[in-house]
Design an enzyme around this catalytic site. Sequence first.
Site, mmCIF file in Angstrom:
data_model
loop_
_atom_site.group_PDB
_atom_site.id
_atom_site.type_symbol
_atom_site.label_atom_id
_atom_site.label_comp_id
_atom_site.label_asym_id
_atom_site.label_seq_id
_atom_site.Cartn_x
_atom_site.Cartn_y
_atom_site.Cartn_z
ATOM 1 N N ASP A 26 0.849 -1.188 0.000
ATOM 2 C CA ASP A 26 0.000 0.000 0.000
ATOM 3 C C ASP A 26 0.885 1.237 0.000
ATOM 4 O OD1 ASP A 26 -1.536 2.231 1.697
ATOM 5 O OD2 ASP A 26 -3.035 0.947 0.768
ATOM 6 N N ASP B 284 -2.710 2.707 -5.878
ATOM 7 C CA ASP B 284 -1.829 2.705 -4.711
ATOM 8 C C ASP B 284 -1.756 1.382 -3.983
ATOM 9 O OD1 ASP B 284 -4.419 2.765 -3.806
ATOM 10 O OD2 ASP B 284 -4.106 4.349 -2.328
ATOM 11 N N GLU B 285 -2.241 0.299 -4.576
ATOM 12 C CA GLU B 285 -2.113 -0.969 -3.876
ATOM 13 C C GLU B 285 -2.033 -2.146 -4.844
ATOM 14 O OE1 GLU B 285 -5.387 -2.346 -1.456
ATOM 15 O OE2 GLU B 285 -6.801 -1.110 -2.570
#
Length: 360
Positions: free
Chosen positions: A14, A112-113
């Site tokens: 993350d 973002d992950e």
Amino acid sequence: MTAARRFDDILHVDLDQFQVSVERLRSPELVGVPVIVGGNGDPTEARKVVTCASYEARAVGVRAGMPLRVAHRKMPEAVYLPLDAPAYDIASADVMDTLRSFGHPVEVWGWDEAYLGADVDDPRALASRVITEIAGRNGLRASVGVSDNKQRAKMATNFAKRQEVKSAETQRVFRLNADNWIDLMGDGPTKELWSVGPKTAKKLSDNGIDTVNQLIAVPKESLIEVFGPHQGNWLYVLSRGGGDSTITAEPWLARSHSKSRTYATDISDRDELHSAISELTREVLRQVLAEARVVFRIGITVRTKTFYTRTKSRKLPAPTIALDHIEPVCHALLDQFELDRPVRLLGVRLDLVTDDEDRR
């Protein structure tokens, strides 16, 4: 589609305050300054929400999904920036390339992950290397959760983020598994479980179920009776730390390439601005040509010294790789800006033809 593979260890990666972090890479002066990204950057605009808030803004209650107007009332002194999806696409793709460089399958879940599947002797050591590599190659901070399935790995990341940060080098890595599941999650609220939102948590509470331990104690048949077969079975598995232990690594194809530059001295001269646009355009086009791709739309971003940021774009009459066709459009777009204030950042984005784009 690539077939799913099962793994004993899964890492959930993350990226920390991702959009804000990308903006700070482009404008280092924003480091330590409260930054709120959302909408077109105008905090008075109706029906627009916060996409990402820096920790300075979160400290006063600003959260993703909050109306920008509410955020502005809480923190009028923050720097408000528009959502720059192409820039985040590029930054995210670079991080995913970094993850793939480890040689393990990567399943991307957003900007973002991502999940990384790896049957290795020491997954915590791998997580540490991932964080170090992302910081070194991409300039971004990451947290990593480790477990035996994706759902528990994502919950492990939440624990990683809560760890005390003693220095800039502190790494946020946490492993959540069967050994510590009950100790860490048992007395916690059901909303701490992955995918249990406010409505489900309320319905559980209405049935006398407030903690994970209380949920574990409910027979599967009772959960199915209240929530139906799909959700009832899922809550039964989830409360015990179960989940999906497969990784599906799909091939990734960039939808655009872009490059932005923050200048040490703000630029006011129009000829100098056009010269800078030419330089950026040629740099991005070289990357496009190296991948044997074709451009169908162009975007130009201008950020002034006051951090006022706007992007203008235009679809080309026909897809092309010719500089003589692309560069004049870049200059024409630049001329559409008023440019009545000194410019601190310029950006050029070239959107690329993919199989699902119109090639006409």
